[in-house]
Design an enzyme around this catalytic site. Structure first.
Site, mmCIF file in Angstrom:
data_model
loop_
_atom_site.group_PDB
_atom_site.id
_atom_site.type_symbol
_atom_site.label_atom_id
_atom_site.label_comp_id
_atom_site.label_asym_id
_atom_site.label_seq_id
_atom_site.Cartn_x
_atom_site.Cartn_y
_atom_site.Cartn_z
ATOM 1 N N GLU A 127 44.502 33.576 -1.715
ATOM 2 C CA GLU A 127 45.335 33.260 -2.884
ATOM 3 C C GLU A 127 44.488 33.145 -4.152
ATOM 4 O OE1 GLU A 127 49.047 30.859 -0.776
ATOM 5 O OE2 GLU A 127 47.518 29.739 -1.839
ATOM 6 N N CYS A 151 56.208 37.069 8.044
ATOM 7 C CA CYS A 151 55.384 35.858 8.151
ATOM 8 C C CYS A 151 55.103 35.572 9.624
ATOM 9 C CB CYS A 151 56.167 34.699 7.524
ATOM 10 S SG CYS A 151 55.429 33.070 7.770
ATOM 11 N N ASN A 152 53.833 35.413 9.957
ATOM 12 C CA ASN A 152 53.470 35.157 11.349
ATOM 13 C C ASN A 152 54.017 33.823 11.834
ATOM 14 O OD1 ASN A 152 51.166 37.016 12.734
ATOM 15 N ND2 ASN A 152 51.137 37.195 10.520
ATOM 16 N N THR A 153 53.947 32.798 11.000
ATOM 17 C CA THR A 153 54.407 31.477 11.423
ATOM 18 C C THR A 153 55.910 31.503 11.675
ATOM 19 O OG1 THR A 153 52.657 30.559 10.019
ATOM 20 C CG2 THR A 153 54.259 29.025 10.899
ATOM 21 N N CYS A 161 47.987 36.739 10.405
ATOM 22 C CA CYS A 161 48.501 36.154 9.156
ATOM 23 C C CYS A 161 48.480 37.262 8.117
ATOM 24 C CB CYS A 161 47.617 34.988 8.709
ATOM 25 S SG CYS A 161 48.069 34.289 7.101
ATOM 26 N N TYR A 198 54.145 28.092 5.042
ATOM 27 C CA TYR A 198 54.829 27.682 6.265
ATOM 28 C C TYR A 198 53.807 27.290 7.339
ATOM 29 C CZ TYR A 198 59.293 29.836 4.667
ATOM 30 O OH TYR A 198 60.453 30.160 4.004
ATOM 31 N N GLY A 199 52.588 27.798 7.224
ATOM 32 C CA GLY A 199 51.619 27.730 8.322
ATOM 33 C C GLY A 199 51.127 26.350 8.686
ATOM 34 N N HIS A 226 47.970 37.292 5.101
ATOM 35 C CA HIS A 226 46.919 37.224 4.079
ATOM 36 C C HIS A 226 45.593 37.810 4.564
ATOM 37 C CE1 HIS A 226 49.650 34.247 2.351
ATOM 38 N NE2 HIS A 226 48.955 34.257 1.245
ATOM 39 N N ASP A 237 58.908 36.609 3.689
ATOM 40 C CA ASP A 237 57.648 35.932 4.004
ATOM 41 C C ASP A 237 57.689 34.567 3.330
ATOM 42 O OD1 ASP A 237 54.942 35.615 4.922
ATOM 43 O OD2 ASP A 237 54.262 36.017 2.884
ATOM 44 N N SER A 238 56.802 33.673 3.763
ATOM 45 C CA SER A 238 56.727 32.357 3.132
ATOM 46 C C SER A 238 56.316 32.457 1.659
ATOM 47 C CB SER A 238 55.709 31.491 3.868
ATOM 48 O OG SER A 238 54.461 32.133 3.904
#
Lengths: 273, 273
Positions: B154, B75-77, B186, B44-45, B188, B12-13
């Protein structure tokens, strides 16, 4: 090229440092300015000292290869962690945002407390606090990280209910301590001046790193006889390590005008340096 | 090592993908899982397709050197921009978060509109929208980026007035369109489920990429005869490219328990790959 004719290099973790470039260009319109924003690895403010220092070294070396006469570290977090190393290692004068901000706060305070806000990295580094403690009773120093401020500015939420609420969240300890001077220890924060001023009240002086730093650069150029002479307007060049989705609107927000042309820097090239 | 005994790699990012690792460990407790979070270059997003793809390749190669049997792009992006390239280039099966999320949305919708939220990169890529358009009238697809959500998570502001306000800001078009299913695009966002559910209403199904992806991994392992046998609990290993200031509290938030040990990966090593 003669010493004085060479450009000034400015780097930041991303686009926020364009507020510094804008102020430098205002105070020194004849100077050529080269900006590098490390948009591929932005932000620096949440990351550890070792990582930020490694990135700052690469950013600085990229600008040195453009034959700069002076390096401006426009990022507070990079100034906090890497300025001493860069100043020792590089063959040109290196100016960061912290010392000029501290000097401006010293001139402005009228006997009250002095506050500083910044990223988590900048506040955790303790650099502003240590600088203030050189002449100010530690009981009069209040520091607080404001992690959401950068995202709010990046999203252009400068005058939004979210921003008002974030100000109340982060600035309450500073208002309670009755600071008379507040250092905006992040290049993004000057864009939040109206919202911060509304919350803190009109009597609190907001120290803008960009303005303080630009004045320090003028003094340093004069000291070294490095000021560029000539009637023409200096050339502005922009390099970024990534083109983020919002870079045009964001760039214009920090710069006060559209960025006309951007060169992207391949990260491989940067990292190999 | 025999095929089935090898570990599963997850990248993941940053730390958000730990929600995926947590769900994988719940559904596949005997598997060894190796996590890599690119915390030095997170997020990354906000970044461009070329940068994200270059980073994803390096992340994947780092995990391949650990002799993994399957790669999970948490990671979705990175899934949006790099999954096709990685699946073509790598010698192991590669699963991303987008297809499993789309399949779960297809099972859940009851004839209303389907919404998707994510980073600016994920939404701009159009990957979710294109997947939905394969079986859903485009007039029933509503996509919206929610750039502040990552920072809110975060910072641990999961149940805060700022989060309520951000939900109202970003989710209004989805509530107005009366979506019956909302893809949380995402890693998160699952932590914001309570706040999102409060705003959207209890009848809206929230599709959690982590759960959907873990089920897809189970199916892929079974298909390839790659499921690890054995009574013991699998080993969990964590690698990060930077130790961010908040990684302990953040890691625990995503993982549901403290990270016991972290190895840091030198970025030079990563970039050289």
């Amino acid at each position: 090229m003669s010493g004085a004719a060479r450009p000034i290099g400015i780097f930041d973790s991303g686009l926020g440092g364009l507020t510094v470039l804008r102020e430098l260009h205002r105070q020194l319109p004849a100077e050529d300015l080269i900006y590098f924003g490390d948009t591929a690895r932005v932000p620096y403010g949440t990351k550890g000292a070792r990582t930020v220092t490694a990135f700052a070294r690469q950013d600085a070396r990229f600008l040195l290869r453009q034959d700069i006469k002076l390096l401006v570290v426009a990022c507070n977090t990079a100034s906090a962690f890497a300025l001493d190393d860069l100043a020792r290692e590089l063959p040109v004068p290196v100016l960061g945002v912290i010392e000029p901000g501290l000097a401006a706060a010293r001139r402005s305070t009228r006997g009250g407390a002095v506050g500083v806000i910044g990223t988590r990295g900048t506040i955790t580094s303790g650099r502003y606090q240590a600088g203030l403690a050189g002449w100010l009773d530690p009981a009069r120093i209040v520091a607080n990280p404001c992690p959401l401020f950068v995202s709010l500015v990046e999203e252009g939420l400068l005058d939004h209910a979210l921003t008002e609420l974030a100000c109340a969240e982060y600035l309450a300890p500073l208002r309670e301590a009755a600071v008379d001077t507040l250092i905006l220890g992040c290049t993004h924060y000057p864009l939040l001046k109206p919202a911060i001023a509304r919350y803190m009240g009109p009597e609190v002086v907001l120290v803008d790193s960009a303005e303080a730093l630009a004045s320090a650069v003028v003094a340093e150029l004069d000291r070294g006889g490095l000021r560029r002479e000539g009637a023409g307007e200096g050339r502005l060049a922009y390099y970024l390590s990534d083109l983020p989705w919002t870079f045009r609107t964001e760039g214009e927000r920090y710069l006060g005008k559209p960025i006309d042309h951007v060169e992207t820097v391949n990260l491989d090239e940067l990292e190999a340096s």
